[in-house]
Motif scaffolding. Structure first.
Motif, PDB file in Angstrom:
ATOM      1  N   LEU A 179       0.823  -1.210   0.000  1.00  0.00           N
ATOM      2  CA  LEU A 179       0.000   0.000   0.000  1.00  0.00           C
ATOM      3  C   LEU A 179       0.862   1.267   0.000  1.00  0.00           C
ATOM      4  O   LEU A 179       0.557   2.240  -0.693  1.00  0.00           O
ATOM      5  N   THR A 180       1.940   1.235   0.764  1.00  0.00           N
ATOM      6  CA  THR A 180       2.820   2.407   0.838  1.00  0.00           C
ATOM      7  C   THR A 180       3.501   2.669  -0.498  1.00  0.00           C
ATOM      8  O   THR A 180       3.576   3.815  -0.960  1.00  0.00           O
ATOM      9  N   VAL A 181       3.994   1.608  -1.156  1.00  0.00           N
ATOM     10  CA  VAL A 181       4.657   1.769  -2.449  1.00  0.00           C
ATOM     11  C   VAL A 181       3.642   2.213  -3.508  1.00  0.00           C
ATOM     12  O   VAL A 181       3.945   3.038  -4.374  1.00  0.00           O
ATOM     13  N   ALA A 182       2.421   1.664  -3.440  1.00  0.00           N
ATOM     14  CA  ALA A 182       1.371   2.072  -4.380  1.00  0.00           C
ATOM     15  C   ALA A 182       1.069   3.566  -4.218  1.00  0.00           C
ATOM     16  O   ALA A 182       0.906   4.293  -5.212  1.00  0.00           O
ATOM     17  N   LYS A 183       1.003   4.030  -2.992  1.00  0.00           N
ATOM     18  CA  LYS A 183       0.769   5.460  -2.760  1.00  0.00           C
ATOM     19  C   LYS A 183       1.943   6.287  -3.279  1.00  0.00           C
ATOM     20  O   LYS A 183       1.745   7.345  -3.911  1.00  0.00           O
ATOM     21  N   ASP A 184       3.162   5.812  -3.051  1.00  0.00           N
ATOM     22  CA  ASP A 184       4.335   6.514  -3.567  1.00  0.00           C
ATOM     23  C   ASP A 184       4.264   6.640  -5.091  1.00  0.00           C
ATOM     24  O   ASP A 184       4.646   7.671  -5.649  1.00  0.00           O
ATOM     25  N   TYR A 185       3.764   5.582  -5.732  1.00  0.00           N
ATOM     26  CA  TYR A 185       3.687   5.621  -7.197  1.00  0.00           C
ATOM     27  C   TYR A 185       2.645   6.643  -7.658  1.00  0.00           C
ATOM     28  O   TYR A 185       2.875   7.374  -8.629  1.00  0.00           O
ATOM     29  N   VAL A 186       1.508   6.694  -6.988  1.00  0.00           N
ATOM     30  CA  VAL A 186       0.485   7.682  -7.353  1.00  0.00           C
ATOM     31  C   VAL A 186       1.027   9.097  -7.169  1.00  0.00           C
ATOM     32  O   VAL A 186       0.844   9.967  -8.027  1.00  0.00           O
ATOM     33  N   VAL A 187       1.725   9.329  -6.059  1.00  0.00           N
ATOM     34  CA  VAL A 187       2.290  10.652  -5.809  1.00  0.00           C
ATOM     35  C   VAL A 187       3.313  11.012  -6.882  1.00  0.00           C
ATOM     36  O   VAL A 187       3.310  12.119  -7.431  1.00  0.00           O
ATOM     37  N   ALA A 188       4.207  10.059  -7.200  1.00  0.00           N
ATOM     38  CA  ALA A 188       5.245  10.329  -8.197  1.00  0.00           C
ATOM     39  C   ALA A 188       4.656  10.553  -9.576  1.00  0.00           C
ATOM     40  O   ALA A 188       5.135  11.412 -10.332  1.00  0.00           O
ATOM     41  N   SER A 189       3.621   9.817  -9.932  1.00  0.00           N
ATOM     42  CA  SER A 189       3.120   9.818 -11.305  1.00  0.00           C
ATOM     43  C   SER A 189       2.013  10.825 -11.575  1.00  0.00           C
ATOM     44  O   SER A 189       1.650  11.031 -12.741  1.00  0.00           O
ATOM     45  N   ALA A 190       1.478  11.480 -10.531  1.00  0.00           N
ATOM     46  CA  ALA A 190       0.379  12.414 -10.759  1.00  0.00           C
ATOM     47  C   ALA A 190       0.438  13.668  -9.901  1.00  0.00           C
ATOM     48  O   ALA A 190      -0.185  14.676 -10.261  1.00  0.00           O
ATOM     49  N   LEU A 191       1.190  13.638  -8.797  1.00  0.00           N
ATOM     50  CA  LEU A 191       1.142  14.743  -7.844  1.00  0.00           C
ATOM     51  C   LEU A 191       2.489  15.423  -7.645  1.00  0.00           C
ATOM     52  O   LEU A 191       2.606  16.294  -6.767  1.00  0.00           O
ATOM     53  N   THR A 192       3.485  15.039  -8.403  1.00  0.00           N
ATOM     54  CA  THR A 192       4.808  15.660  -8.299  1.00  0.00           C
ATOM     55  C   THR A 192       4.939  16.718  -9.395  1.00  0.00           C
ATOM     56  O   THR A 192       4.942  16.371 -10.581  1.00  0.00           O
ATOM     57  N   PRO A 193       5.025  18.003  -9.054  1.00  0.00           N
ATOM     58  CA  PRO A 193       5.038  19.056 -10.073  1.00  0.00           C
ATOM     59  C   PRO A 193       6.126  18.876 -11.130  1.00  0.00           C
ATOM     60  O   PRO A 193       5.898  19.162 -12.307  1.00  0.00           O
ATOM     61  N   GLU A 194       7.319  18.411 -10.730  1.00  0.00           N
ATOM     62  CA  GLU A 194       8.403  18.254 -11.698  1.00  0.00           C
ATOM     63  C   GLU A 194       8.063  17.196 -12.752  1.00  0.00           C
ATOM     64  O   GLU A 194       8.445  17.324 -13.920  1.00  0.00           O
ATOM     65  N   VAL A 195       7.351  16.138 -12.340  1.00  0.00           N
ATOM     66  CA  VAL A 195       6.948  15.099 -13.289  1.00  0.00           C
ATOM     67  C   VAL A 195       5.804  15.598 -14.168  1.00  0.00           C
ATOM     68  O   VAL A 195       5.820  15.450 -15.396  1.00  0.00           O
ATOM     69  N   VAL A 196       4.802  16.206 -13.555  1.00  0.00           N
ATOM     70  CA  VAL A 196       3.641  16.704 -14.302  1.00  0.00           C
ATOM     71  C   VAL A 196       4.057  17.769 -15.307  1.00  0.00           C
ATOM     72  O   VAL A 196       3.497  17.858 -16.409  1.00  0.00           O
TER      73      VAL A 196
END
Length: 369
Positions: A167-184
């Motif tokens: 669950l923690t890694v899944a949340k990390d992936y959502v944050v990295a792939s949709a909520l990180t301004p540098e990635v977006v």
């Protein structure tokens, strides 16, 4: 030297070293004895100098002797062969590991569906804070704070700690792939890549190089084309949660469903009106025991509904939102409210319901065809 029998290289022909009599056997030496001696006597000329000892130590081993050099070279070759075989065996065993029955699945790219949702009229614009305040996103958290984890518990083949890790890694992936301004914003991708299982990283890189409609970049993560769209507010709003189940005895499946709200504007001066862009996203992720040990995720399926966009937008490389004052050339069948917990997705393009847009004042600008 009393008691010494044969020279190091064996008894020469004739029985007695040097051809001497048997009674002098213990005091007659051949060349092999001289070579094997640990001490060497100084010559008469050398003894004329001031020396405290009549002898000097000989080197332990001299590879000048062809026989010694040959022996050492054989030993070196044998050692190199052993090391090479061990290295080859390690590579073979590593490449044929079972990875908990998930190695084959991990090598496949995710199945992806990205559905643009087109507005019926012009896209309203306004101040980013006001756009959030006038939409359901006003109740969302900022970034990772908007994502809720369920209480973990053990399954038949996974412990509570393993479930919590998934669950923690899944949340990390959502944050990295949709909520990180540098990635977006399209500045970097390494936060996403570093969380993917090793078997999927090559597919990820291939997609970045040549995205296709069936395998778009936006299947892995959400981003905008920085030459056309920038974030008006880096504090991205989100609301979502996770569920988990043991899909097979070797795989723990985690589903993440969330709504993400961005405020976007054209690049350049920040004095123009921003627009609200909303994405409803569902990710299905698998975790084997090796994935959990390495804290990596295998992405299986991605569903994305995003708007306001034009139906003819190409999301393979990046999302292409309509900005304030722009309008879609056409809309698809069936309305979809991105803020509704049960949106009705359509195969190619949908019509964005009124609830998917804020109620802020209208913004000016030309429509896009």
């Amino acid at each position: 030297m009393a008691g010494h029998t044969d020279p190091p290289d064996g008894t020469p022909p004739g029985g007695v070293p040097g051809g001497g009599d048997e009674e002098y056997r213990s005091t007659v030496f051949d060349e092999s004895f001289i070579r094997a001696a640990r001490l060497e006597e100084f010559s008469a000329e050398e003894r004329l100098t001031d020396r405290t000892s009549p002898v000097r130590s000989r080197p332990e081993v001299s590879v000048a002797d062809p026989r010694l050099a040959k022996g050492l070279s054989r030993q070196g070759l044998a050692l190199a062969l052993v090391v090479l075989l061990a290295f080859a065996a390690a590579i073979y065993l590593g490449s044929n590991a079972t990875y908990g029955g998930n190695a084959t699945a991990a090598a496949e790219p995710p199945h992806t569906r990205v559905v643009p949702l087109a507005p019926a009229g012009d896209v309203p614009g306004g101040d980013p804070a006001q756009l959030y305040a006038d939409s359901p996103a006003a109740e969302y958290g900022i970034g990772a704070a908007g994502l809720r984890l369920p209480s973990p518990h053990s399954t038949e083949n996974f412990t509570r700690e393993q479930v919590l890790t998934a669950l923690t890694v899944a949340k990390d992936y959502v944050v990295a792939s949709a909520l990180t301004p540098e990635v977006v914003s399209g500045a970097t991708v390494h936060q996403v890549r570093d969380l993917l299982a090793f078997g999927q990283q090559q597919h990820f890189e291939d997609t970045l190089t040549a995205p296709e409609a069936e395998r778009p970049v936006t299947g892995w993560f959400l981003r905008f084309d920085p030459s056309r769209v920038v974030l008006a507010d880096p504090q991205i709003r989100a609301d979502g949660g996770f569920t988990f189940e043991e899909s097979t005895p070797a795989v723990l499946a985690v589903t993440a469903e969330h709504v993400v709200a961005y405020t976007v504007r054209p690049p350049g001066p920040a004095d123009g009106p921003a627009a609200l862009f909303t994405v409803r996203r569902q990710l299905r992720m698998n975790f084997s025991e090796e994935d959990l040990r390495d804290r990596r995720v295998t992405l299986r399926d991605t569903d994305v509904l995003a708007g306001p966009m034009s139906c003819d937008a190409d999301p393979a490389h990046s999302l292409d939102p309509l900005l304030a004052g722009e309008s879609a050339s056409r809309s698809g069948p069936g309305e979809t409210d991105l803020f509704d917990p049960e949106p009705g997705g359509v195969p190619l393009c949908g019509s964005l319901a009124t609830g998917g847009l804020p109620s802020a004042g209208e913004g000016g600008g030309e429509g896009r065809s």
